[in-house]
Structures are given as C-alpha cells and as structure tokens.
Motif scaffolding. Structure first.
Motif, short mmCIF file in Angstrom:
data_model
loop_
_atom_site.label_atom_id
_atom_site.label_comp_id
_atom_site.label_asym_id
_atom_site.label_seq_id
_atom_site.Cartn_x
_atom_site.Cartn_y
_atom_site.Cartn_z
N VAL A 166 -0.92 -4.22 -2.39
CA VAL A 166 -0.20 -3.65 -3.53
C VAL A 166 -0.77 -4.20 -4.84
N LYS B 286 -1.97 -1.55 -7.47
CA LYS B 286 -0.76 -1.27 -8.23
C LYS B 286 -1.03 -0.37 -9.43
N THR C 293 3.02 1.41 -3.56
CA THR C 293 4.27 0.68 -3.27
C THR C 293 4.16 -0.02 -1.92
N ASP C 294 5.09 -0.92 -1.66
CA ASP C 294 5.11 -1.64 -0.38
C ASP C 294 5.19 -0.68 0.81
N GLY D 6 -0.27 2.96 -8.56
CA GLY D 6 1.12 3.25 -8.20
C GLY D 6 1.45 2.98 -6.75
#
Length: 701
Positions: A456, A460, A465-466, A463
């Motif tokens: 991530v 990031k 996400t986990d 964009g």
C-alpha cells in the motif's frame, strides 16, 4: 602445434577410460580453452557401428571434429608383421589431421580389455611418439586405499614410474560410498605418499546412479519387445524394475517413478493398478506384459487416459521370471544416440576434474570465443559462489520443482517455492523428484498479510487500499515481487505458466527501474555451436526511439561483459554504413552516435547488416574499417518486430539453445521464462538471476 598433449591410459580394466577422456575435453571447453581430441586406435564394442564411440561422445554438444581412428584390425596387422614404427607413422599422420593449432589435445589410449594384451605396449609407443604427458585413470574396484596406492604405482611403472617427468598424475574414477564414504575415500587416497612432486591426484569422480539409467526405448530394443503404447518411450528412463505377480494390495508400494513393471499380460488387475498410478501423475518408466498375452481392446480403452499421459506399454513372449532375469545382462553402456545421457556424463566428470590444473593450460592460449559449455559453466560456478535466495512463484509446476531441486543440490541458489506444500510434495513424489533440505517451500497464505502494508505504501499514490492489495497478493507473482522488494529474497524467476506481462508488470509497479535506467529491456543469450552471442531487445520494447535504442545497446553491452562475453556491439539495420537512407536507418545511425558518446569505452558500430556483423568475409567487403563488423558479439535490433523474428528464426532453424529473456534496467533482478521452457532453461535462468543479484548488491555498495 598444440601447447599440451595429455594422454589418458588405464591402470587396469573397467576404469571408465572413455568417459574420463571425453569429460576432460568438456572440462577444457568449460574453461573456454581450445581443445582437441584424438583416439589413435579404435576399440569397438560388440554391436558398435559407424564412428568410434569416443569420437562420437566428444562430438555431442561440441563443435570439435576428430580424425578417424585406425581400425583395430589394421593396428593388429602392423603388430603381427612387427611394423610398429609404421603404425606410429600412421598415428602421427592422423594426429596432425585431428588437432587445432595452439590447443590442448586429449589423446585416449587403449583400454585393457580381454583379447587386447598389447594395450600397454601400444600406449607406451603412442605416448612417446606424440610426446604426451600421461594421466593414469584408475578406479577403486573394492580395493582398500593402500591397495589402490600400490596398484597405481605398479601401473605407473609401465610408463617410467610416478617419478617420471611425463607421468603427471592420476584421476580416480567410480568412487562409491563405503565405510569411509565416496569423498572421504578420495581424500584419503589423495593424502597417500605417492602424490608428491609432479605426480598429483587430478580428479575424484564419484559414481552417480542417475547416469546409468537407460531409456525405455533401449530396454524395448534389448528385449525385442512389441510396442503396444509408445507413450514417452524415448524420454522416460528406467531406474529400477519389479516383478509383479502377486495381489494388487501387495504390490502398490512398488509403483514408483522410474520403475519398469513386469507382469503377466493376463493380469488385468495389475495393468489397471499401474494405469491408475499413471493417472495420478506417477511417472512409471513402463509396463512390460509378459507371456505373449495381449490386453483386450476394451481394457486398452479403459486405460486410455493413462496411456495418453505417456505410459509406455510393451509386450514380450517370455515369462515374467525369465524376462526379469534377462535384464541382469542388459548392457548399460550409453547408446551413441542418447544425447542427453552423454552430456550428463560429460558434465558430471568435468565438474570433478581439478579446475586449477585445467586452468594452467591457459597461459599460452590466445583469446577465443566464449563457447556454450564455457558460458554455462561460468554461470553455474559464479551463481554457486553468490549463494542467493531466488523465489519461484510457480512453485507447484513440475518443471519448476525439478529445477529448484537441481539448483539446491548443486548449490546454484537457495530456491524458494511458493505454493501449497502438500501439492508440491505430491507432484515431486509422483515425478521422482527429490526435494532436499536446500529447497524452501512457503505457503502463500502464511505470509500474504505481511506484505499488505508495504505494498500500500508503494502504490498509495494510485489509490491502493488494504483490501485491494490483499486481493492482488493472491497472485503469487505479485507476492513474490513484494518479497523481492522487501529484500526477503534476492531475485525472482517466473513465466513457466504465466505470460511475460504477468511477470514484468508487478516488477515495474513495485520494484521499478534502476536509478540509472530510463527503460526496461531484455537480452537473449544465443548459444550457437561455437560461441555465445547476445541479442537485444527481442522481448520488451516495440519501437524504441534513437535515445532508447542507444540505452538498450549500452545495457546489452554491460550484460554481455558481466557474463564473460567481450562486448562488440553491432547496431543492426537493413543497411551498412552510409549506403542506405530512410527513417529506420537514420534512427539506428543516431542511436549508434549517442551510444558511442555515452560509452566510448565500448566498441559500438552501426548501422550494420546482420551478415556484415557476423561474417568476416562479408565485413571485409561492406565495412573494411570497422572494428566490430565480422566480430560482433552483441546484436542490437532496431525494433521488437526485427529482434523477435530474428531470434526465433536463428533458434529454430539452426537448433540453437537460447537462454532468456534476461531483463535489464529493473532495480532488482526479475526474469521471465518461455512457457515452453525446459528444466535446464529454468536452472540457467535461476543462475543468471542470482548473478544479477550479486551485481546489483556490488553496485549498491
């Protein structure tokens, strides 16, 4: 004239003289030395036809040509008429025809076999005639170490003794594990008092059971068997055999990979049990139906899927007991058409020869082309020294499992298989692959969550996400790439079942390019018969600009140099020099100028047509002043269409082995495989990846 003439002579019968002799030739080739081979007098074995066995074995996997040996009957006629001097004149004539100038020549003497009492006498005469240094080939043959010492001393006495200047040492062959163990036996022998001054132990060669495994086809020929289902008859090998005449429940343990199953042809239960084992991916060597009984058509249809998996089925008229007893007389000599087994024997023996001794022959040899054996040897030895940890995301794939086993066994790398452990072990067992302690198996589910947060952080800005990261890490290639990014492994090899895009995309997203690289490119190492060439870029960039092409040229030259190939870079086009014009030629011309400006230390020339780059005769006509034309080792193609087409045309038309693509410009080593890759291809790609990891580490420090 040759620099060195080394003649191998036996200390007794059954020492493996031919295998050691051809292994010595391979050891020279592995070190990039000029080698020649000469077998003065032929000693055909029963059933041998065509060329001499030794010469034929040397020719496998080598570009060497050898002179025809003197027929044994002709040599015996010279001896009968007491014309040994004339025989030696014939030996000298053929010797001169068989050697390359400035080479090290391996001369194979006569073996001590029944009916040839003159072997030692002729060996002495040949050695004297050719002014050869003598290498004794010996084998323990159940002797104690002290007995073997005396045996070697007595044999050396026939040639002047161990103190004679031209009796330089011996090679110990066929050591087997015993009370001391194979290595301890050789080491104990090496410490004996006979090894002093100029007389040395030059090699210790342990037996390797896998080198004795015949093809099923060889067994079928020996038994004069009828072939009911050919299957993989030419590639499966017989490791053992079993006689199955008992109930099915009592013979299931016998159905192991590599076993030759003998059973009466009317034992439907055993036939079906063997077929079921084959369906479960147990690679039984073959099923031999005895007694002349033929399976019914309906039974064959019922077992059809097993047959389709490659199980060979043979039929013989003799009963099971007699057939099994007959196998004890099977000749385990290597058939001359068994290329794979011959190459395995040569490589095995070459690895066990004293490399310092072999390298001592290099002092006067001129620089030569890097041959495929020398290239492969350097790959393996360099990788072995680095001891890198390489992740294999396709861990459940059979070829990958076998390659990992080989790499661990030979110390090439520390392979990490990603996949379901039970499935990996099952596939290995069913295919007769031994997974030792050197192979690490990691279940993806046990480590996946560990890499979510780092992934991530890297993505990031996109964009990520986990939840999405965890989903993407379900792909083992992505997981392996994150292991590489986090320095948990040193390199990654994938592509046996994945596309190039599947392998490269995660690397570009997560590992990214090197600080000094603006693009990722690739090279293939093309193993031509007499040398290894570098082709770039044949896999990544569709239509590079002049600036990108210049960078590809520099990357490819550096890759060649890193793997022992002196870079002489030819920028390929349809025009040579200033003879042509057009946008495509102009691009290559500009790329050449840019590359020369950036790296004046590298020989780079272009545009050059392919024939002008590789053929000296053409180069003298088209580019007489070029230092690259006719001598190029690195070929840089103007676009992907040209590069990929050329590499595949050369590979397929000339039956050339290509290793790659090896990726260049990525910050950490990631390499792609062809989905048709052989096990050896994967092994060498792992070695290349390990070496790249070592280079990246050295560069960072």
């Amino acid at each position: 004239m040759p620099i060195n003439v080394l003649m191998t002579v036996p200390t007794g019968p059954g020492v493996g003289l031919t295998s050691v002799s051809v292994g010595l030739v391979r050891a020279l080739e592995q070190q990039g030395l000029k080698a020649s081979f000469f077998k003065p007098i032929a000693q055909p074995q029963p059933g041998d036809e065509g060329p001499d066995r030794s010469a034929a074995m040397v020719a496998q996997g080598s570009t060497l040509t050898t002179a025809e040996s003197i027929p044994l009957q002709e040599a015996e006629r010279y001896l009968y008429n007491d014309n040994i001097d004339e025989l030696m004149e014939e030996v000298v004539g053929r010797f001169q025809d068989s050697i390359e100038p400035d080479s090290t020549v391996i001369v194979e003497g006569l073996a001590q076999i029944p009916g040839h009492p003159y072997a030692t006498r002729l060996n002495k005469a040949i050695a004297k005639t050719l002014d050869a240094d003598l290498v004794l080939v010996t084998a323990p043959n159940k002797m104690r170490v002290k007995e073997l010492e005396h045996h070697v001393e007595i044999a050396a006495g026939s040639y002047g003794g161990i103190k004679a200047a031209d009796v330089i040492g011996c090679i110990l062959n066929k050591t087997t594990p015993g009370s001391l163990g194979a290595k301890s036996y050789g080491d104990s022998f090496a410490q004996r008092s006979i090894f002093k001054r100029n007389f040395k132990l030059l090699g210790q060669i342990p037996t390797a059971e896998e080198l004795t495994y015949p093809r099923v086809q060889d067994v079928a020929d020996y038994l004069d068997a009828r072939i009911i289902n050919a299957g993989e008859i030419e590639t499966r090998r017989v490791q053992s055999y079993t006689l199955c005449a008992r109930g099915v429940e009592n013979m299931l343990e016998a159905l192991q990979p590599g076993v030759l199953v003998f059973t009466p042809g009317d034992r439907t239960d055993i036939i079906m049990a063997t077929a079921i084992a084959a369906l479960n991916d147990t690679k039984i060597a073959a099923l031999v139906l005895t007694g002349g009984y033929q399976p019914s058509e309906s039974l064959m249809q019922l077992c059809g899927k097993a047959m389709a998996k490659g199980l060979p089925v043979l039929s013989v008229d003799s009963n099971s007991w007699d057939t099994a007893i007959n196998m004890q007389s099977f000749n385990k000599e290597i058939p001359l058409d068994d290329k794979d087994r011959i190459l395995l024997v040569k490589e095995h023996i070459a690895r066990c020869i004293d490399h310092d001794w072999i390298n001592s022959f290099a002092r006067n040899q001129e620089e030569r082309k890097l041959s495929p054996p020398a290239f492969r040897y350097r790959l393996i030895e360099t990788a072995r020294e680095l001891n890198k940890r390489i992740v294999l995301p396709e861990g459940e794939e059979i070829r990958t499992i076998e390659a990992a086993s080989i790499c661990a066994e030979r110390g090439i790398a520390r392979p990490v298989l990603l996949g379901n452990k039970a499935e990996i072990l099952r596939n290995a067992q069913n295919n007769g692959i031994e997974i030792g302690n050197g192979v690490e198996i990691i279940e993806p589910t046990t480590i996946r969550e560990h890499y979510v947060s780092p992934m991530v952080d890297i993505r990031k800005h996109r964009g990520l996400t986990d939840i999405v990261a965890l989903e993407q890490l379900e792909d083992n290639v992505v997981l392996g790439t994150m292991m590489l990014q986090e320095n948990d492994v040193d390199g990654l090899v994938s592509g046996a079942v994945h596309t190039t895009a599947n392998t490269i995309r995660p690397a570009l997203q997560l590992v990214k390019t090197s600080p000094d690289a603006s693009l990722v490119s690739s090279v293939f190492f093309m193993c031509l018969p007499d040398q290894v060439l570098v082709y770039g870029d044949c896999a990544i960039n569709p239509d590079p600009t002049a600036e990108q092409l210049a960078e590809i040229a520099i990357q490819s030259a550096d890759s060649a140099s890193a793997f022992g190939i002196t870079p002489k870079v030819a920028m390929i086009s349809y025009s040579t020099g200033g003879s042509g014009s057009g946008n495509d030629v102009d691009k290559v011309r500009e790329a050449t100028r840019l590359a020369q400006e950036k790296r004046p230390d590298i020989l780079i020339d272009g545009p050059l047509q392919y024939d002008a780059a590789i053929m000296e005769k053409v180069a003298k006509q088209k580019a007489p002043n070029s230092k690259v034309a006719g001598k190029a080792t690195v070929f840089v193609f103007p676009d992907l269409n040209t590069g990929n087409t050329t590499y595949k045309a050369v590979q397929r038309s000339a039956d050339v082995v290509s290793i790659g693509p090896m990726l260049q410009g990525i910050r950490k080593p990631v390499n792609d495989l062809s989905r048709g890759a052989l096990v050896d291809d994967i092994v060498y790609t792992i070695a290349i990846t390990a070496i790249q990891a070592g280079q990246a580490e050295a560069k960072a420090n």
